[in-house]
Design a protein around this motif. Structure first.
Motif, PDB file in Angstrom:
ATOM      1  N   ARG A 174       0.834  -1.198   0.000  1.00  0.00           N
ATOM      2  CA  ARG A 174       0.000   0.000   0.000  1.00  0.00           C
ATOM      3  C   ARG A 174       0.869   1.249   0.000  1.00  0.00           C
ATOM      4  O   ARG A 174       1.839   1.345   0.749  1.00  0.00           O
ATOM      5  CB  ARG A 174      -0.911   0.012   1.236  1.00  0.00           C
ATOM      6  N   ASP A 175       0.505   2.193  -0.873  1.00  0.00           N
ATOM      7  CA  ASP A 175       1.157   3.502  -0.921  1.00  0.00           C
ATOM      8  C   ASP A 175       0.072   4.561  -1.007  1.00  0.00           C
ATOM      9  O   ASP A 175      -0.522   4.770  -2.052  1.00  0.00           O
ATOM     10  CB  ASP A 175       2.097   3.592  -2.136  1.00  0.00           C
ATOM     11  N   GLY A 176      -0.217   5.241   0.123  1.00  0.00           N
ATOM     12  CA  GLY A 176      -1.299   6.239   0.127  1.00  0.00           C
ATOM     13  C   GLY A 176      -2.638   5.545  -0.041  1.00  0.00           C
ATOM     14  O   GLY A 176      -3.010   4.642   0.714  1.00  0.00           O
ATOM     15  N   ASN A 177      -3.389   5.954  -1.072  1.00  0.00           N
ATOM     16  CA  ASN A 177      -4.684   5.319  -1.333  1.00  0.00           C
ATOM     17  C   ASN A 177      -4.607   4.297  -2.455  1.00  0.00           C
ATOM     18  O   ASN A 177      -5.617   3.906  -3.013  1.00  0.00           O
ATOM     19  CB  ASN A 177      -5.741   6.378  -1.664  1.00  0.00           C
ATOM     20  N   LYS A 178      -3.394   3.874  -2.791  1.00  0.00           N
ATOM     21  CA  LYS A 178      -3.195   2.851  -3.807  1.00  0.00           C
ATOM     22  C   LYS A 178      -2.761   1.554  -3.134  1.00  0.00           C
ATOM     23  O   LYS A 178      -1.811   1.536  -2.342  1.00  0.00           O
ATOM     24  CB  LYS A 178      -2.129   3.279  -4.823  1.00  0.00           C
ATOM     25  N   VAL A 179      -3.444   0.464  -3.453  1.00  0.00           N
ATOM     26  CA  VAL A 179      -3.107  -0.857  -2.922  1.00  0.00           C
ATOM     27  C   VAL A 179      -2.859  -1.796  -4.101  1.00  0.00           C
ATOM     28  O   VAL A 179      -3.690  -1.901  -4.999  1.00  0.00           O
ATOM     29  CB  VAL A 179      -4.233  -1.420  -2.031  1.00  0.00           C
ATOM     30  N   ASP A 180      -1.682  -2.452  -4.108  1.00  0.00           N
ATOM     31  CA  ASP A 180      -1.345  -3.445  -5.128  1.00  0.00           C
ATOM     32  C   ASP A 180      -1.326  -4.819  -4.477  1.00  0.00           C
ATOM     33  O   ASP A 180      -0.613  -5.042  -3.490  1.00  0.00           O
ATOM     34  CB  ASP A 180       0.019  -3.151  -5.747  1.00  0.00           C
ATOM     35  N   ILE A 181      -2.100  -5.748  -5.028  1.00  0.00           N
ATOM     36  CA  ILE A 181      -2.168  -7.124  -4.528  1.00  0.00           C
ATOM     37  C   ILE A 181      -1.709  -8.052  -5.647  1.00  0.00           C
ATOM     38  O   ILE A 181      -2.200  -7.945  -6.784  1.00  0.00           O
ATOM     39  CB  ILE A 181      -3.596  -7.490  -4.079  1.00  0.00           C
ATOM     40  N   THR A 182      -0.776  -8.944  -5.341  1.00  0.00           N
ATOM     41  CA  THR A 182      -0.294  -9.915  -6.322  1.00  0.00           C
ATOM     42  C   THR A 182      -0.376 -11.300  -5.710  1.00  0.00           C
ATOM     43  O   THR A 182       0.086 -11.517  -4.586  1.00  0.00           O
ATOM     44  CB  THR A 182       1.153  -9.617  -6.726  1.00  0.00           C
ATOM     45  N   VAL A 183      -0.978 -12.242  -6.434  1.00  0.00           N
ATOM     46  CA  VAL A 183      -1.027 -13.652  -6.020  1.00  0.00           C
ATOM     47  C   VAL A 183      -0.372 -14.468  -7.125  1.00  0.00           C
ATOM     48  O   VAL A 183      -0.859 -14.491  -8.254  1.00  0.00           O
ATOM     49  CB  VAL A 183      -2.468 -14.129  -5.770  1.00  0.00           C
ATOM     50  N   GLU A 184       0.745 -15.109  -6.783  1.00  0.00           N
ATOM     51  CA  GLU A 184       1.547 -15.832  -7.773  1.00  0.00           C
ATOM     52  C   GLU A 184       1.666 -17.290  -7.348  1.00  0.00           C
ATOM     53  O   GLU A 184       1.914 -17.588  -6.180  1.00  0.00           O
ATOM     54  CB  GLU A 184       2.923 -15.176  -7.878  1.00  0.00           C
ATOM     55  N   ASP A 185       1.479 -18.226  -8.306  1.00  0.00           N
ATOM     56  CA  ASP A 185       1.595 -19.649  -7.978  1.00  0.00           C
ATOM     57  C   ASP A 185       2.436 -20.364  -9.021  1.00  0.00           C
ATOM     58  O   ASP A 185       2.717 -19.832 -10.097  1.00  0.00           O
ATOM     59  CB  ASP A 185       0.206 -20.294  -7.864  1.00  0.00           C
TER      60      ASP A 185
END
Length: 667
Positions: free
Chosen positions: A602-613
């Motif tokens: 999370r950076d400020g109001n930006k959220v990055d979610i990564t799911v890697e398999d």
């Protein structure tokens, strides 16, 4: 159209960093970071990692960059604060986030100014030059070419004094691109010629290819075909030294342009086809727009107006914001000519009407300026007449009353004529303005209707997803927990019916085990419905708990959580949890993954979610076929509710990576 070519080539100057030696350098830096003992050393390595990951892995770029900024502040390391902020800004620039790029460039450049004021050594000056140069590039992305040229030109004398020949060559090439972009072709040619000699002395194959392909666009506009071909040959000679080069697509696009201008249309199409094969997998690539126009031009010269029309329509309908008014007007006129050549006169008339409307729109936009100029001219003429009349009164006092009257009549006639012209222009402007407003209101109604339809689709999908979830819960309770409880009931009934004389320890133990299993399943169902950890302790704790519960002998689920969930609304946290839960379940159940990595940043109001398999993966055709299923559709609905974007990257037998970018309400 020239602006598209030059913006793309300017982007190549940054993308070229992704070529030879990057992987080895990244491995070396990661190893050095693990054994670094001093904080200043760690700051320098983290900052260089942020710079090296730029344009390749945004998560690692920003993760290392922000760590470098935090650590340099903690130890009050001025050089680290300058370098880290500039490298983070470069990361934003790689993804065309100009606003954040300028923000961090300004902070970093401020530290760099203080740094060189204390110590103007070569290493410090390179940081200062990089910050000054790249903030100029950021201004150029905003369309402020004059500011960009000013800042880049400012860096060249310092780089020459330092003896940094490669920086000087890059700067001269950037200036040449900018001069070409504003049609100063002679000046652009001069700068390209200077930088070509500099690259021949110190440039790598990537540098020379980048310079040559940029130069060919100016040579094309100057119709210098012989020089254009020799420059393309230089690019090809260096391109052969780099397998699978990033520059292969641009090279064949420029080669197709050369053949088209030289009348070798078959060779032109073959070259354009080779470039198209590289970019067709990315429909948002700006270079496809350029290729469509070049296809249309070549087919037009061949007399194949049907194909020329097809590619012109692709060019017009390209989904970007780079179509200016002149391009739209010219495209309508070109389509009208194509339809006329194909004897489709009704369609030609339709496109001609579109041409006239687009041209009128431009005229309406310019009419206000014309009215202002006319009003100024009127006031100037009136003032000049008054001054002239005053001078005549002083210098020719003896003139007769009849002559003064005639002058007054003449002045009144001129004023009346100008007033009439102004009135006619004003009425014409008002009519055009009313038509434009009416059209704008109609478009707003259409947009509002489309928006309402989209919202209805989203709500329908959410309701359907909720019904699916209720149905799944009912099945779990009936087939799972219900079956277990029925078995327990039968066992107890049997004990009651048999009336054993001895204490039935074994049977009771089996009943107790069934009861324990039932309670475990009930807790699992309850956790899936609303995790207790999420309610009490927040998103991070809930995800950690869930990842631990999904880790077993055959599967390892790892969570990396950067930032916090503080300030994020509970309903948004729940939805994020559901998205990650669904992605982990898909990886384990459908992809048969043994390792799953979950990243939250999370950076400020930006959220990055990564799911890697590391599962079996899938191809894009299967994803499209399965989009009718509620799994993918529910994911898209939940991400849309979070004001986010969802992207899948997968190859069969090579695993799957899912990226979710979310804008939360909290800042």
């Amino acid at each position: 159209m020239r602006s598209i070519v030059f913006v793309f080539f300017l982007f190549l100057s940054f993308a070229s960093l992704a070529q030879t030696g990057r992987e080895e350098r990244l491995d070396s830096l990661e190893t050095a970071l693990k054994i670094a003992k001093h904080d200043t050393t760690r700051v320098n390595i983290l900052s260089e990692l942020a710079r090296s990951y730029g344009g390749v892995d945004s998560l690692k770029c920003f993760e290392n960059g922000f760590k470098a900024i935090a650590l340099s502040k903690k130890i009050n390391y001025l050089k680290g604060m300058a370098d880290a902020n500039i490298n983070v800004a470069g990361g934003y620039l790689d993804y065309f986030d100009v606003e954040n790029a300028k923000k961090y460039f300004k902070v970093g450049n401020n530290f760099a100014d203080k740094l060189v004021a204390k110590d103007s050594s070569a290493s410090n000056m390179k940081i200062w030059l990089r910050g000054k140069y790249n903030i100029g590039v950021a201004y150029g992305y905003e369309g402020n070419v004059e500011k960009e040229i000013e800042l880049i030109a400012e860096t060249i004398p310092y780089a020459q004094k330092m003896g940094d020949k490669l920086f000087v060559a890059n700067a001269n090439t950037s200036l040449a691109i900018k001069y070409g972009n504003i049609s100063l072709l002679d000046r652009a040619y001069e700068m390209f010629t200077i930088s070509q000699k500099q690259y021949e002395e110190v440039g790598s194959p990537e540098d020379i290819i980048y310079h040559s392909l940029s130069f060919t666009s100016v040579l094309s506009d100057m119709d210098s075909l012989n020089r254009m071909k020799s420059t393309l040959d230089i690019a090809k000679l260096n391109l052969d030294k780099i397998p699978n080069s990033f520059y292969e697509g641009p090279y064949y696009a420029e080669l197709g342009l050369y053949y088209g201008k030289n009348g070798e249309y078959k060779n032109s199409l073959n070259a354009l086809n080779r470039s198209y094969e590289i970019y067709k997998g990315n429909p948002a690539s700006l270079y496809l727009k350029l290729l469509y126009q070049r296809y249309a031009s070549t087919y037009n010269k061949m007399g194949d107006f049907k194909k020329a029309k097809e590619y012109t329509l692709k060019y017009i309908n390209f989904n970007d914001t780079n179509h200016n008014s002149d391009e739209i007007v010219q495209s309508y006129f070109t389509l009208a000519n194509y339809e006329a050549e194909l004897n489709n006169f009704e369609e030609a008339y339709t496109y001609l009407k579109g041409y006239v409307k687009a041209r009128d729109t431009i005229r309406v936009a310019n009419l206000d300026n014309a009215m202002q100029k006319l009003e100024i001219q009127y006031k100037t003429a009136t003032k000049e007449k008054e001054i002239l009349a005053l001078k005549n009164e002083k210098s020719e006092a003896a003139l007769s009353i009849e002559k003064k009257k005639s002058q007054a009549y003449l002045l009144g006639g001129i004023i009346s004529l100008l007033a009439l012209i102004l009135f006619a222009g004003y009425m014409f402007y008002q009519r055009k303005l009313q038509k434009a407003k009416k059209k704008e209101l109609q478009q707003e109604k259409e947009v509002s209707l489309l928006k309402q339809q989209q919202e209805n689709q989203v709500f329908s999908a959410m309701i359907e997803g909720q019904e699916k979830e209720r149905k799944r819960l009912a099945i779990d309770l009936h087939d799972g927990l219900g079956g277990r409880l029925s078995g327990i009931s039968l066992n107890l009934s049997k004990l009651n019916k048999d009336e054993p004389k001895e204490y039935p320890k074994a049977q009771l133990q089996k009943v107790m085990k069934d009861l324990d299993d039932s309670l475990t399943e009930l807790r699992s169902i309850a956790r899936n419905m609303m995790p207790e950890t999420l309610v009490k302790f927040g998103l991070q704790a809930a995800l950690k708990d869930y990842c631990s519960s999904m880790t077993g002998s055959d599967t390892k689920v790892t969570l990396q959580f950067y930032g916090s969930e503080k300030g994020i609304a509970p309903n948004q946290q729940v939805t994020m949890y559901r998205v990650i839960q669904e992605l982990i379940n898909n990886a384990i159940k459908h992809a048969n993954a043994s390792e799953v990595l979950v990243q939250y940043m999370r950076d400020g109001n930006k959220v990055d979610i990564t799911v890697e398999d590391n599962g079996v993966g899938f191809n894009k055709e299967n994803l499209v076929d399965n989009e009718s299923g509620m799994g993918i559709e529910n994911l898209r609905t939940r991400v849309a509710y979070l004001k986010g974007d969802l992207e899948f990257h997968s190859e069969q037998n090579e695993g799957t990576t899912v990226n979710v970018q979310i804008t939360v309400d909290a800042a």
